[in-house]
Design an enzyme around this catalytic site. Structure first.
Site, short mmCIF file in Angstrom:
data_model
loop_
_atom_site.label_atom_id
_atom_site.label_comp_id
_atom_site.label_asym_id
_atom_site.label_seq_id
_atom_site.Cartn_x
_atom_site.Cartn_y
_atom_site.Cartn_z
CG ASP A 6 -0.25 0.07 2.53
OD1 ASP A 6 0.89 -0.41 2.59
OD2 ASP A 6 -0.83 0.58 3.49
CG ASN A 7 3.45 2.42 2.42
OD1 ASN A 7 2.47 3.14 2.52
ND2 ASN A 7 3.98 1.79 3.45
CG ASP A 16 5.25 4.79 4.53
OD1 ASP A 16 4.83 5.84 5.04
OD2 ASP A 16 5.47 3.77 5.17
#
Length: 241
Positions: A6-7, A16
């Site tokens: 998700d980064n 991130d």
């Protein structure tokens, strides 16, 4: 930083920006986030992590595909495209205008020397710019194993001089456009944050101005381009920083 799925954006950007660090002394096993105790996202593992992230993206898109093999086929080019892109970009940092056989090995040999002597990554490449123009002592002084560096530097100079119309000053200028003088080192951010917490934002403003032109040589910014202080080695970054 922490390159979990998700980064990483669809463009391949790692986004991130909380638990990240800049690496000072070169260490392939450098871990940016102290909560990454197993080193899953260590520097040398990040290319494989990017592939894993793409694999997970492929899994998520399987319901839109006719066959699983389509996803696997789409991933296959990464195995050759990424190493080629990395060699090309690292070559540019060394002043190489094209990619030739042996370049990847030349780059890897430098990385090994840097690791053995814990050479500062950013300062090394910035000083190499001057070395391309003939000013070699400052970069040589970064190494304990100077004879080993001299042998590598001889190979590098031979490679540079094999380029058509090689001009040391032109190459040095080109290298300065891809090797920043100033990066947002951990201690620079820490100092700026501490002063800001006391109501003094002058260092934040000064650092921001410098980072808007990180390749330029400007007066009054030598401290921002210097080696990190000893206490900077104790800085740890986590997801909650």
């Amino acid at each position: 930083g922490v390159m979990n799925t998700d980064n990483m954006s669809i463009l391949g950007l790692t986004i991130d920006y909380g638990p990240f660090q800049f690496m000072d002394a070169f260490n392939p096993a450098h871990i940016c986030n102290h909560s990454d105790s197993g080193g899953r996202y260590a520097y040398h593992r990040q290319p494989n992590i990017a592939y894993w992230n793409l694999f997970c993206l492929g899994q998520a898109l399987l319901p839109l595909m006719d066959e699983q093999q389509q996803a696997l086929d789409a991933l296959e080019p990464y195995k050759t495209l990424f190493p080629a892109a990395l060699t090309r970009r690292m070559g540019a940092k060394l002043g190489l205008v094209d990619v030739r056989e042996g370049d990847a090995e030349l780059i890897e040999a430098l990385m090994q020397l840097m690791h053995k002597d814990a050479v500062d990554f950013s300062i090394l490449f910035r000083r190499l710019c001057d070395a391309a123009g003939g000013h070699t002592e400052p970069v040589r002084d970064l190494f304990l194993q100077r004879e080993a560096f001299d042998a590598w530097a001889a190979r590098w100079r031979e490679r540079l001089q094999s380029q058509p119309g090689f001009d040391g000053s032109v190459t040095a200028a080109a290298m300065r456009r891809v090797n920043p003088r100033i990066v947002l080192r951990n201690h620079l951010g820490q100092v700026a944050i501490k002063r800001a917490q006391q109501g003094d934002f002058s260092e934040v403003d000064r650092l921001l101005k410098a980072l808007m032109a990180p390749f330029d040589e400007r007066e009054g910014e030598d401290d921002l381009a210097a080696f990190p202080p000893d206490w900077a080695q104790q800085i740890e970054i986590s997801c909650s920083s």
